[in-house]
Write a protein that holds these residues in place. Sequence first.
Motif, short mmCIF file in Angstrom:
data_model
loop_
_atom_site.label_atom_id
_atom_site.label_comp_id
_atom_site.label_asym_id
_atom_site.label_seq_id
_atom_site.Cartn_x
_atom_site.Cartn_y
_atom_site.Cartn_z
N ASP A 858 0.85 -1.18 0.00
CA ASP A 858 0.00 0.00 0.00
C ASP A 858 0.88 1.23 0.00
OD1 ASP A 858 -2.30 -1.42 -0.01
OD2 ASP A 858 -2.70 -1.22 2.14
N VAL A 859 0.38 2.33 -0.58
CA VAL A 859 1.16 3.56 -0.63
C VAL A 859 0.27 4.74 -0.33
CG1 VAL A 859 0.83 3.80 -3.13
CG2 VAL A 859 2.76 4.95 -2.02
N GLU A 860 0.81 5.70 0.43
CA GLU A 860 0.15 6.98 0.69
C GLU A 860 1.16 8.07 0.36
OE1 GLU A 860 -0.95 7.03 4.77
OE2 GLU A 860 -2.11 5.15 4.66
N SER A 861 0.71 9.12 -0.35
CA SER A 861 1.66 10.16 -0.73
C SER A 861 0.96 11.48 -0.91
CB SER A 861 2.37 9.77 -2.03
OG SER A 861 3.38 10.72 -2.35
N ILE A 862 1.65 12.55 -0.49
CA ILE A 862 1.15 13.92 -0.70
C ILE A 862 2.25 14.67 -1.43
CG2 ILE A 862 0.37 16.05 0.39
CD1 ILE A 862 -0.56 14.38 2.76
N LEU A 863 1.90 15.26 -2.56
CA LEU A 863 2.87 15.98 -3.38
C LEU A 863 3.51 17.10 -2.57
CD1 LEU A 863 4.00 16.03 -6.27
CD2 LEU A 863 2.25 17.73 -6.84
N GLY A 864 4.86 17.09 -2.50
CA GLY A 864 5.59 18.12 -1.76
C GLY A 864 5.74 17.84 -0.28
N LYS A 865 5.12 16.77 0.22
CA LYS A 865 5.18 16.46 1.65
C LYS A 865 5.95 15.18 1.94
CE LYS A 865 2.56 19.87 3.11
NZ LYS A 865 3.05 20.92 4.04
N GLY A 866 5.74 14.15 1.13
CA GLY A 866 6.43 12.88 1.37
C GLY A 866 5.55 11.69 1.03
#
Length: 875
Positions: A858-866
């Motif tokens: 599973d992956v979680e990501s926020i552009l510019g945050k990590g």
Amino acid sequence: MENLLQETIFEQGINVKNILKNLSKDLKQGCLVIDTHFSIIGLNDEYKRIHNLLDNSTIDKGTTLTCKSFLNYPPKFEFHLKSILDGSLEKFTSLLSHPHHHNRQYEISITSIKNDLNRVEAACIKVSDNITIPANFTLPDQSFFETLIVESADVYQLADNAFNIRYISKAVSEILGYAASEMIGKNVLDLVHPDDIDEVKDWLISIRQNTGKLFALEYRLKNKEGFWIWIENNARNLLAVENINAVLMQYRNVQSKKVADHALIQTEQRLSLLLNNTEESFIILNSRLRIVTYNSAAQEHSPYFLKQELQSGISILDLIDKEEADDYIAMFEKVFEGVQRDRETSFTDADSHRHIYNHTFRPLFDKGGDIFGVFITSRNITETKKLTEALAVNADRLKTSQKIAKLGYFEVDCTMKNVYCSEEFYEITGLTHAINNLEDLTIFEKICHHEDLKRVRKEFKWSVSRSKDFNIEFRIKVNDQQEKVILAIGGVSNKEASSAQKLRVTLQDITDSKMAIMALQTLESRFKSLFENSLDGVLLSKEDGSIISANPAICSMLGYSKKEIIALEKSALVSSEDEAIKRMREERRKTGAFVGEITLKHKMSYDVPAEITTISLTDAQGNTYLSSIIRDITEKKKIEMEQKALTEELLKNNQDLQQFSYITSHNLRAPVANLISLLNLYNKENPADDFNQLLIEKFEQATNQLNETLNDLLNVLVIKSNTNVQKEEVSFIDVFERVKKSVYNLLDQTYGKIRVDFSEVEKIEYNRIHLESIFLNLVSNAIRYSSPDRSPEIKIKSYRHDKWVVVEFEDNGLGMDLNRYGDRLFGLYQRFHENKEGKGLGLYMTKSQVIAAGGKVDVESILGKGTIFKIYFKS
């Protein structure tokens, strides 16, 4: 005439010369009163005289008028009369020609008579001679009228504006005991009872305020002896009338009437108390069928059999449906002939309960033997009817049940003189005549089976001799061919020592039931064998789930003994939260049966998948049971799961193969095309050409690129094909330390930091090389794609979640737009940051390795945050 005279005086004043005109006018006025059925209630002689002039027929009180009675009356007279009786017309006036004198006419009028409820009860027809009194007619002198007033038994008195008495007639001495002279000058209020004084004052004020209007009041005056006497006083204000100028009062002694009224009220109260404290309804009608009185029970019950509420003064016929009116009229005619009549009515209430009432109509006789009314009593006989009907039904049921159950009965006294046998007794035994010698069992010796005769004789004689009950089965022969099995139950009754003993016996033909029992026993034996030897499990349970019985197959399937499985709580075998169990219960509730798959709990706490067929059964007592046939489908489920896994793997491999084929053709085409182009540019005629040397360098680069691509694809194939790699116990911290050494320079160049926490889960059974590859790919990506605005910080931790061991990689790098790239994130050769190194192979390799070992990513990501990657390993 006295009342007529008084009314004339009050109307015209005391001027006696006007009296005769009014008197003559009234004496020449014919009056007739009829009810709504055209029956004459009353009439005077003048009306009879005028009627005889118009019609030769004789009329009197009680005569019912017809259309022929009005032939010589004005046109549409009968129509107007009906209109007044039905309330659509208030009054009608017309002229009627004299039958013998054409120059003379009668004035004829009709007015309605209404009760207190403003309902029309009757009509009054008045006929007046319209001619004037001849001029030569002379009135008697005034002394005639003075004598009428002075000698009247009623007291006449005149009072001034202050109600002081100016004149009073001598009749006052008869009523109050005072001489007329003693009353002159007294005020009207002087002798009034204190309790009546306020009412009398209001009465006098009304008289004074209304000139010429008649007012009447009953109140008490004290006589000369000190007793209170009830009087009825009629007064009219004639203060404005010339030659009178006084208030004219005329009163009479109504003491006897009041006493009688009081006695009547007490009698009515006692009667009302009696009538209103009984559940039986009472209604009293007069001779015109109008309601005189009724009790509270009648008021309560009247909506059940009348269409309107009861009201005094209303005709009972107005409360009856039109369809029944003729029947009621015919019945009332019989009642008025002196015959009592009964009638039943029924209705169904709002709760669908049927009520039945019995109504008795009795004639009411006066002392002379004449019928003056009808007394109606009504009783609720619903329960009585129900009992009567139930008795009839039960008698029929008893007879029917005896026939169905083949029950016969006989009764005999021990002297053998009286014998009673039921019809079914003869039907069962085949006998055609009554028993005539029970003591030596002559009859039973003829029909009883020879093997049972001795036993039957012994039982019967023992019962008679000791007055004991018996219960015995024996066989009989019917018509020397058919054999029946009989159950005889009975005994001797002896209520009194001196009374004769009676032997009462009930016989039942139990031949069919005996055969049925034998058949049932056979079926039960077969069922028991099937139950015990079935390969499928069988459970019998109550509707609440508690187990009654279980066969060996289900016990073996779930690891319990029969005793253990019956003693289990109803929730021990299944989970009430299991959706399959909920569906089963809902379907069974709707249809009474269910076929499907559920999961049972084994004694050793593991799940047993099962296929179940369950059906609801109801016994003769109405108890509901559940029969469930259960088959263990563990192997079936295992095969299904393997087939599913193989299918999924086949589909995935097919997809991977398609993707691999595409990537292979795409990635190999570029270096191969490059090599072909370089070969085409190579100068074969002059190998020493400087340009050829440059081409050879380019050719070497293209060859190395092709080699790298082939190696990458080979590694992918190795990972995907090698699903059964060797596993060992691997420490997360050991793997991390090895990977940290590999990325040390890269981490140092970016001033990065890595923090780890493997305290919750320290080790895992896994392939060491694959685990190091996963750690290396995710850590190097976190460093490589770090943000230029901050040093990379990487957090790695392990923990458990459900059946998984999770390793979480969290960084503060560039992050990704998953809405844009999420579906391609783990694709082969997919890159999302153009200014960063990489071939887009690491994440593909990582996911492939994890999935090949049965895990997931599973992956979680926020552009510019990590970004956070969660790797799920099978625990």
